[in-house]
Design an enzyme around this catalytic site. Structure first.
Site, short mmCIF file in Angstrom:
data_model
loop_
_atom_site.label_atom_id
_atom_site.label_comp_id
_atom_site.label_asym_id
_atom_site.label_seq_id
_atom_site.Cartn_x
_atom_site.Cartn_y
_atom_site.Cartn_z
N ASP A 88 0.85 -1.19 0.00
CA ASP A 88 0.00 0.00 0.00
C ASP A 88 0.88 1.25 0.00
O ASP A 88 1.78 1.35 0.84
CB ASP A 88 -0.93 0.01 1.22
CG ASP A 88 -1.95 1.11 1.09
OD1 ASP A 88 -2.76 1.05 0.13
OD2 ASP A 88 -1.94 2.05 1.90
N ASP A 475 -18.45 30.12 23.85
CA ASP A 475 -18.72 28.99 24.77
C ASP A 475 -19.25 29.54 26.09
O ASP A 475 -19.26 30.76 26.32
CB ASP A 475 -17.46 28.14 24.97
CG ASP A 475 -17.83 26.66 25.16
OD1 ASP A 475 -18.80 26.39 25.89
OD2 ASP A 475 -17.17 25.80 24.57
N GLY A 501 -21.16 32.86 26.22
CA GLY A 501 -22.58 32.81 25.90
C GLY A 501 -23.08 31.39 25.84
O GLY A 501 -22.29 30.44 25.89
N ASP A 502 -24.41 31.27 25.77
CA ASP A 502 -25.03 29.95 25.74
C ASP A 502 -25.60 29.72 24.34
O ASP A 502 -26.45 30.48 23.88
CB ASP A 502 -26.15 29.92 26.79
CG ASP A 502 -26.68 28.51 26.99
OD1 ASP A 502 -26.59 27.72 26.02
OD2 ASP A 502 -27.18 28.22 28.08
#
Ligand SMILES: O=c1[nH]cc([C@@H]2O[C@H](COP(=O)(O)OP(=O)(O)OP(=O)(O)O)[C@@H](O)[C@H]2O)c(=O)[nH]1
Length: 614
Positions: A88, A475, A501-502
C-alpha cells in the site's frame, strides 16, 4: 535473468501478488519474479487516526490486503498459495495521509497541498507465508515499510489543471505518477524511486534475504496473532499472553515493530479465526463477550494513565517494575502486574531489561506529548466512570443520566470538573484540528465563529492555516473564563477572540463561517434541529456552516451495525451514528446550498454548506 540470492528464493513457490497496480506488477516481473495476480478486495478504509504514524497505516492496509487474498484463495482453492505479497502506497504531508484522489477536485486539493513542499511517500509491504494444516489456513506474516522524500516545484493553476485533465492522477497515491507526466512536477527525490512508484524493490529483496536465512535463525517469519488490542478475558490470561508473546520463537526485529503503533498480542486465540479465514463464533456473541470484559481493559489503561506510568517510561530506556514502582510511589508487586497487563494489551513493550513505552503510548498517553489524550483518559476515569457506576441507581430512580455526563449539565459543574472536561476536549481537538481545518478550502471566509469552541484549539489551527481569518470562540462563561489556562501555541494569536454565551439561548456572534465540531453526535433530533435552525437564522446569504462530527465506523455506515453492538463512541444515543449524508440533507433543508462532505482524518467527517439567499 534473475538474481538468485534474492528473488530466486521464491522460484519454486506459488507466489501471488495481491494487487491490481500495474506498476507493482511491472516492477516485480522486471525483477524476474514469477507470480499470479489476485487483486485484493479489502476496502482501504481503516481509521487513519487510529494509527500513531502514517507508515503504521500503510503497513496495516498492506497486511489486510494480503490476508484477504490468502484467505479467499484458501477457501476457494482449498489450497493456499505459498506466498502472498500485499502493498500500500500513501503520501504524507503536514500530518495528513493522501491516498488516490476520488475525483478531479480531490486531485486538485492534493496537488495544491504538495506544491512547493517536501512530502513523504510510504509504501507498506506485507509478505504472508501460507500453509494449509488440517484444512485450516496457517499464516506467517512479515511486514516492513520504506519512506522516500519528494519535493515538488511551485505549481501554477494552469499546470495543475492541465495535469489533472491528463487523467494521470486518478489511480495514484497523492494524485501524481512520478514515473510519467508527474515527473515534471518533481524537483528532487531522496530515497528509493521505485518506492514512490508503488513497490520498494531493494528493501523487499533485503527482506527476502533475511527471511530465507537458515531455518530457525533469528528473523524467521513471525506468526501473526491478532490485529487489534486483544479483548480482556481475565488478567491471568493477559499475563500468559505476554509470556507467550515474548517467549515463543524469535520474532523478527522489525516485524510489527516498524509499523509503530500498538503491537498486537493475544492470548490463546485460534490463528485462523483471527485472520478472518474461518469465523466460527457468531459475531454477536463475540461482540457480547467483548462488551462484558471490555471495562477491565479500559480500567487498566485509565489507571496506568492516572499513575503516570507512561510519563515515567517516556524517553527512557527500559525500566524494571521496581524502578517504575519507585517513581510512581506504588508497590512493586502491584506495579509489575499492571505493567504486565499493559504489555499484554500492547500499550508497553516488555523485554529482559524491563518495560518501555510503545510509540502509541508515548504519543498519546504521556501527559506532556503534543498529541496527548491524557486529559481524555482522566475525564473517563473520573466523572464518566463515576456516572456509570451509578447507572443502575439512576435508572431505578429515574434520574437523568447520559454516557457523557458533563456537557449535559454545565451549570452543576465545579471548576475542577469543568477543567477536567476541557482537558479531555482539548486533547481530542488538538488531534483532529488539522484535519478539520484543511478538509475544505476555507480561504474565502474572513471571519469564523466556533460554537462550543472550548479551549480554542481548533480556532488556533484555523488562524494558522488561513492568514486572513479572525475566529471567535463562543462557549459558556465558565469555560471562557478558564480557556486561558490552555495555551495552544507559544504565541497566542490576536486573531482568536473568546465570547461567553449559551448556544441554545443567546444570540450568536456575527461571522461569515460558523463551525460546530464534535458536538452533535449524541444530541437527540429535536435539539439538533433547534441548534441548526438557530445557526441558519444567523447566517447571512453566502455565509458558511461547517460541521465536523464523528464518522460512523465503516460497517455501521454500510448498515452492518445491526449485527453488532453499536460503536462505543456514540454509545447512549440509542441509534446508529449519523453519517455525512444525514447532515448534508439537514443543511439542504435549512436552505444551505453546495453542501459537500469530506473525511477529516479517520475520526471525523466534515460537511460544508453555503447559505442561499432567502
Ligand atoms: O508516483 C507514483 N505514485 C503512486 C503510484 C501508484 O499509486 C497507487 C497507490 O495505491 P494503492 O497502494 O492503494 O494501490 P492500488 O493501485 O489501489 O492497488 P492495490 O490493488 O494494491 O490496492 C499504486 O498503484 C501505485 O503504483 C504511481 O503509479 N506513481
Amino acid at each position: 535473468m534473475l538474481l538468485c540470492p534474492v528473488i530466486g528464493k521464491l522460484q519454486h513457490k506459488r507466489v501471488v501478488l495481491a494487487s491490481s497496480s500495474p506498476r507493482r506488477q511491472e516492477i516485480l516481473s522486471n525483477a524476474g519474479l514469477r507470480f499470479e495476480v489476485v487483486p485484493s478486495r479489502f476496502k482501504e478504509q481503516l481509521h487513519k487516526a487510529a494509527f500513531a504514524t502514517p507508515h503504521a497505516y500503510a503497513v496495516e492496509t498492506a497486511k489486510q490486503k494480503a490476508l484477504e487474498v490468502a484467505s479467499r484463495m484458501h477457501q476457494k482453492d482449498l489450497r493456499a498459495p505459498d506466498v502472498v505479497i500485499g502493498a500500500d502506497t500513501i503520501v504524507a504531508v503536514g500530518g495528513l495521509i493522501l491516498e488516490k484522489p476520488v475525483d478531479k477536485q480531490d486531485a486538485y486539493r492534493m496537488l495544491l497541498r504538495l506544491s512547493g513542499k517536501e512530502h513523504s511517500v510510504f509504501t507498506g509491504v506485507t509478505i504472508v507465508h501460507c500453509r494449509s494444516k488440517d484444512g485450516q489456513l496457517d499464516t506467517e506474516v512479515s511486514e516492513f515499510y520504506e519512506e522516500t522524500t519528494v519535493k515538488f516545484s511551485e505549481l501554477s493553476e494552469e499546470l495543475l489543471w492541465e495535469y489533472i485533465d491528463s487523467g494521470e492522477p486518478m489511480d495514484k497515491a497523492g494524485g501524481y505518477g512520478i514515473q510519467a507526466l508527474g515527473g515534471m512536477l518533481v524537483e528532487y527525490v531522496r530515497g528509493d524511486f521505485l518506492n514512490v512508484v508503488g513497490f520498494p524493490l531493494n528493501r523487499f529483496c533485503k527482506e527476502l534475504a533475511r527471511l530465507y536465512r537458515a531455518p530457525g535463525a533469528p528473523g524467521a517469519p513471525r506468526r501473526v496473532q491478532r490485529d487489534s488490542i486483544p479483548a480482556v478475558h481475565t488478567f491471568e490470561e493477559l499475563g500468559d499472553a505476554d509470556a507467550e508473546g515474548s517467549g515463543s520463537g524469535p520474532a523478527p526485529a522489525n516485524a510489527g515493530r516498524e509499523a509503530g503503533g500498538v503491537r498486537p498480542r493475544a492470548p490463546r486465540t485460534r490463528e485462523a479465526d483471527l485472520n478472518g479465514v474461518t469465523d466460527s463464533q457468531p459475531p454477536l456473541l463475540a461482540g457480547l463477550l467483548e462488551l462484558m470484559y471490555g471495562f477491565k481493559a479500559s480500567k487498566v489503561l485509565l489507571t496506568a494513565c492516572k499513575l503516570n506510568v507512561f510519563d515515567v517510561l517516556k524517553d527512557r530506556g527500559p525500566l524494571t517494575a521496581a524502578d517504575v514502582a519507585r517513581k510512581i510511589d506504588a508497590s512493586v508487586g502491584g506495579t509489575e502486574h499492571l505493567l504486565d497487563i499493559c504489555a499484554a494489551l500492547g500499550l508497553l513493550d516488555k523485554s529482559d531489561r524491563g518495560y518501555s513505552n510503545t510509540e502509541t503510548a508515548s504519543l498519546h498517553l504521556a501527559s506532556d506529548s503534543e498529541q496527548s489524550l491524557h486529559g481524555l483518559a482522566a475525564y473517563h476515569d473520573g466523572p464518566v466512570w463515576g456516572a456509570f457506576t451509578q447507572l443502575g441507581r439512576a435508572v431505578r430512580e429515574g434520574a437523568a443520566w447520559t454516557p457523557e455526563p458533563l456537557p449535559q449539565a454545565p451549570h452543576e459543574r465545579s471548576t475542577e470538573e469543568t477543567l477536567q472536561f476541557m482537558r479531555a476536549s482539548h486533547g481530542l481537538s488538538k488531534l483532529t484540528a488539522q484535519h478539520v481545518a484543511t478538509a475544505f478550502d476555507l480561504s474565502p471566509f474572513t471571519s469564523a465563529c466556533h460554537l462550543g469552541g472550548c479551549t480554542g484549539a481548533l480556532a488556533h489551527k484555523l488562524v494558522q492555516e488561513y492568514p486572513r481569518l479572525q475566529v471567535t470562540v463562543f462557549d459558556l462563561p465558565e469555560v471562557v473564563k478558564l480557556a486561558g489556562d490552555f495555551q495552544t501555541d507559544a504565541q497566542p494569536s490576536e486573531r482568536v477572540h473568546f465570547v461567553p454565551g449559551d448556544l441554545s439561548s443567546d444570540s450568536l456572534p456575527p461571522a461569515d463561517l460558523y463551525v460546530l465540531c464534535s458536538l452533535l453526535h449524541d444530541w437527540p433530533e429535536d435539539r439538533l434541529h433547534g441548534l441548526l435552525s438557530r445557526v441558519s437564522g444567523s447566517c447571512k446569504p453566502g455565509a458558511g456552516l461547517l460541521l465536523a462530527e464523528l464518522a460512523p465506523a465503516e460497517e455501521e455506515a454500510a448498515g452492518g451495525a445491526a449485527r453488532r453492538p453499536p460503536g462505543l463512541r456514540t454509545l447512549g444515543t440509542g441509534r446508529r451514528p449519523r453519517g455525512p449524508g444525514r447532515y448534508q440533507r439537514l443543511l439542504q433543508r435549512l436552505g444551505f446550498q453546495d453542501v459537500q462532505a469530506a473525511r477529516a482524518g479517520g475520526l471525523l467527517h466534515v460537511v460544508l454548506g453555503t447559505r442561499a439567499a432567502p
